[in-house]
Write a protein that holds these residues in place. Structure first.
Motif, PDB file in Angstrom:
ATOM      1  N   PHE A 221     -15.259  14.802  18.270  1.00 25.48           N
ATOM      2  CA  PHE A 221     -14.776  15.916  19.095  1.00 25.48           C
ATOM      3  C   PHE A 221     -14.912  17.237  18.352  1.00 25.48           C
ATOM      4  N   ARG A 222     -14.565  17.247  17.070  1.00 24.17           N
ATOM      5  CA  ARG A 222     -14.676  18.470  16.273  1.00 24.17           C
ATOM      6  C   ARG A 222     -16.133  18.877  16.100  1.00 24.17           C
ATOM      7  N   LYS A 223     -17.021  17.885  15.977  1.00 23.25           N
ATOM      8  CA  LYS A 223     -18.437  18.190  15.829  1.00 23.25           C
ATOM      9  C   LYS A 223     -19.008  18.837  17.092  1.00 23.25           C
ATOM     10  N   ARG A 224     -18.607  18.298  18.248  1.00 22.25           N
ATOM     11  CA  ARG A 224     -19.079  18.864  19.509  1.00 22.25           C
ATOM     12  C   ARG A 224     -18.501  20.253  19.736  1.00 22.25           C
ATOM     13  N   SER A 225     -17.238  20.457  19.349  1.00 19.98           N
ATOM     14  CA  SER A 225     -16.608  21.770  19.539  1.00 19.98           C
ATOM     15  C   SER A 225     -17.276  22.828  18.676  1.00 19.98           C
TER      16      SER A 225
ATOM     17  N   SER B  21      -4.075   0.597  11.674  1.00 23.38           N
ATOM     18  CA  SER B  21      -5.377   0.932  11.096  1.00 23.38           C
ATOM     19  C   SER B  21      -6.486   0.819  12.135  1.00 23.38           C
ATOM     20  N   ALA B  22      -6.397  -0.191  12.998  1.00 26.49           N
ATOM     21  CA  ALA B  22      -7.405  -0.364  14.047  1.00 26.49           C
ATOM     22  C   ALA B  22      -7.362   0.814  15.025  1.00 26.49           C
ATOM     23  N   ILE B  23      -6.156   1.169  15.462  1.00 26.57           N
ATOM     24  CA  ILE B  23      -6.012   2.290  16.394  1.00 26.57           C
ATOM     25  C   ILE B  23      -6.374   3.604  15.705  1.00 26.57           C
ATOM     26  N   GLY B  24      -5.892   3.787  14.479  1.00 28.26           N
ATOM     27  CA  GLY B  24      -6.097   5.037  13.764  1.00 28.26           C
ATOM     28  C   GLY B  24      -7.545   5.291  13.387  1.00 28.26           C
ATOM     29  N   SER B  25      -8.278   4.249  13.004  1.00 30.07           N
ATOM     30  CA  SER B  25      -9.685   4.439  12.639  1.00 30.07           C
ATOM     31  C   SER B  25     -10.513   4.874  13.841  1.00 30.07           C
ATOM     32  N   VAL B  26     -10.242   4.275  15.007  1.00 32.33           N
ATOM     33  CA  VAL B  26     -10.941   4.682  16.232  1.00 32.33           C
ATOM     34  C   VAL B  26     -10.595   6.124  16.576  1.00 32.33           C
ATOM     35  N   PHE B  27      -9.310   6.474  16.460  1.00 33.38           N
ATOM     36  CA  PHE B  27      -8.871   7.844  16.745  1.00 33.38           C
ATOM     37  C   PHE B  27      -9.518   8.829  15.776  1.00 33.38           C
ATOM     38  N   PHE B  28      -9.596   8.443  14.499  1.00 28.89           N
ATOM     39  CA  PHE B  28     -10.184   9.307  13.478  1.00 28.89           C
ATOM     40  C   PHE B  28     -11.659   9.582  13.783  1.00 28.89           C
ATOM     41  N   LEU B  29     -12.406   8.544  14.149  1.00 29.06           N
ATOM     42  CA  LEU B  29     -13.822   8.717  14.499  1.00 29.06           C
ATOM     43  C   LEU B  29     -13.984   9.586  15.747  1.00 29.06           C
ATOM     44  N   PHE B  30     -13.117   9.350  16.731  1.00 32.56           N
ATOM     45  CA  PHE B  30     -13.157  10.159  17.950  1.00 32.56           C
ATOM     46  C   PHE B  30     -12.865  11.627  17.628  1.00 32.56           C
ATOM     47  N   LEU B  31     -11.915  11.853  16.725  1.00 31.29           N
ATOM     48  CA  LEU B  31     -11.548  13.213  16.339  1.00 31.29           C
ATOM     49  C   LEU B  31     -12.708  13.920  15.643  1.00 31.29           C
ATOM     50  N   LEU B  32     -13.402  13.211  14.775  1.00 30.07           N
ATOM     51  CA  LEU B  32     -14.547  13.786  14.089  1.00 30.07           C
ATOM     52  C   LEU B  32     -15.665  14.144  15.082  1.00 30.07           C
TER      53      LEU B  32
END
Length: 329
Positions: A324-328, A311-322
Motif C-alpha cells: 500500500f505504501r509503495k502504491r501511494s 504472526s500469521a495475521i501480522g505478516s500478511v498485514f505487514f506485506l499488505f502495508l508495504l
C-alpha cells in the motif's frame, strides 16, 4: 460525534466479546451459566469453577496484553515517526524473551516478579543497544533504528536458540511452549502486575499526550514548542520497554499487535487525541480476546499458540502495508 460513536461501538464489542469468550472452549457453557457464575459464584459448581478460575483470568489477561502491546506500538510509532515501528520489529520483544529464557535456563523459575524483572532487563538491554547504534545519526536516524532493531531481533533470537541447545530436554519443552505465546498461565495471583503496569502506562501517556504528539512535528518543531525531545523520547522508549517486558513475561512471544492496531485505528480516528489512545487500547484488547478464542477452539483437546496466530495475521498485514505504501508513493 462520529468518533464517539466508533468508540462506543468498540466498547460494546469488547463487552460482548468478553462474554462470548467465557462461553467458548473445550467444555460448552451457556450464557445463563456465565451470568450466574459472575453474579453468584458457587465453588462446588464445576462449570462455574471453569469460568471463574480458568477462563475469566485468561480473558482478562488477553485483553490487557492486547491493550498494552497496542499502546507500546503506538509509543514507538509516535516517538520515532515511523509507521512500521513495533516492539517485535525493534527487538524489544526478542530482548525480553532472551532475558526470560536466561532465567528459565539458570534457575528454572517460571512465574512471579523475577520473570518480569528478567524480561525488563532483556528489553532494556535491547533498547540500550538500539540507542547506541542510532546515536549521532542526525540523518536517517529513524531508519537506522528500525534496521538495527531487526538485526537485534535476530541476534537475541540466535542467543535464545543457543541457550535452548544447551538446556535439558524438560526445560526446552517448557521454554518453547512459553516462547510461542499462550494465555494458559493466567492466574489471579499475578494478574495485578500487568493490570497495574498497563493502566499506569496509559495514565502517563494521557498526561504526556501533548509533548508526545509534538514529536510528530519533528525534533526542531517540538523543541521550539518547549518540549525536551531527548527526555520525552527516552522516557517513552523506557515505557514501551516496560510494557513489552511485563507482557512478554506473562504471555510469551506475541508479535505484530503493536504494528497492526495503531494502523487500523488511524484509518478511523486520530490517535493524537485522548479518545484515539483509548480506542487503540480497546482495539488491541478486542483483537487478543478473539485470537485467544481461536487458539482454544481451533483443535479439539489441543491449544494453538498465540504467537503463531498473531504472526500469521501480522505478516500478511505487514506485506499488505508495504504494498500500500509503495502504491501511494
Amino acid at each position: 460525534m462520529k468518533h464517539v460513536a466508533i468508540a462506543v461501538s468498540l466498547a460494546l464489542s469488547c463487552v460482548i466479546s468478553f462474554f462470548i469468550a467465557l462461553k467458548l472452549g473445550a467444555i460448552a457453557i451457556t450464557t445463563e451459566q456465565v451470568l450466574h457464575a459472575l453474579w453468584h459464584y458457587d465453588v462446588g459448581n464445576f462449570s462455574q469453577k471453569i469460568i471463574i478460575e480458568l477462563r475469566l483470568p485468561r480473558v482478562i489477561l488477553a485483553f490487557i496484553a492486547g491493550s498494552g502491546l497496542a499502546m507500546a506500538g503506538l509509543i514507538l510509532q509516535t516517538v520515532t515517526r515511523n509507521p512500521l515501528a513495533d516492539p517485535y520489529l525493534f527487538g524489544i520483544s526478542s530482548g525480553a524473551s532472551f532475558g526470560v529464557v536466561v532465567l528459565f535456563a539458570i534457575t528454572g523459575i517460571q512465574a512471579g516478579l523475577a520473570l518480569s524483572g528478567a524480561a525488563f532487563a532483556g528489553s532494556l538491554l535491547a533498547m540500550t543497544l538500539l540507542l547506541l547504534i542510532a546515536e549521532g545519526r542526525t540523518s536517517g536516524q529513524v531508519e537506522a533504528m528500525l534496521l538495527a532493531g531487526v538485526a537485534l531481533s535476530f541476534l537475541f533470537s540466535s542467543f535464545t536458540s543457543l541457550l535452548l541447545y544447551w538446556s535439558d530436554p524438560q526445560a526446552i519443552s517448557a521454554i518453547l511452549f512459553w516462547n510461542l505465546g499462550s494465555f494458559s498461565r493466567a492466574d489471579w495471583q499475578w494478574l495485578w502486575l500487568p493490570s497495574l503496569v498497563v493502566s499506569g502506562c496509559m495514565l502517563i501517556m494521557l498526561l504526556l499526550r501533548r509533548p508526545i504528539n509534538a514529536l510528530l512535528l519533528g525534533d526542531e518543531s517540538a523543541t521550539t514548542l518547549g518540549v525536551s525531545v531527548e527526555k520525552v523520547r527516552l522516557g517513552m522508549l523506557l515505557l514501551s520497554s516496560l510494557l513489552t517486558a511485563v507482557l512478554v513475561a506473562m504471555c510469551g512471544g506475541v508479535g505484530f499487535v503493536g504494528l497492526m492496531i495503531p494502523h487500523i485505528v488511524r484509518f478511523f480516528i486520530s490517535q493524537a487525541t485522548t479518545l484515539g489512545l483509548i480506542t487503540t487500547a480497546m482495539s488491541g484488547g478486542l483483537l487478543m480476546i478473539w485470537v485467544d478464542v481461536i487458539a482454544r477452539i481451533s483443535f479439539e483437546n489441543q491449544e494453538l499458540p498465540i504467537g503463531v496466530i498473531t504472526s500469521a495475521i501480522g505478516s500478511v498485514f505487514f506485506l499488505f502495508l508495504l504494498m500500500f505504501r509503495k502504491r501511494s508513493s
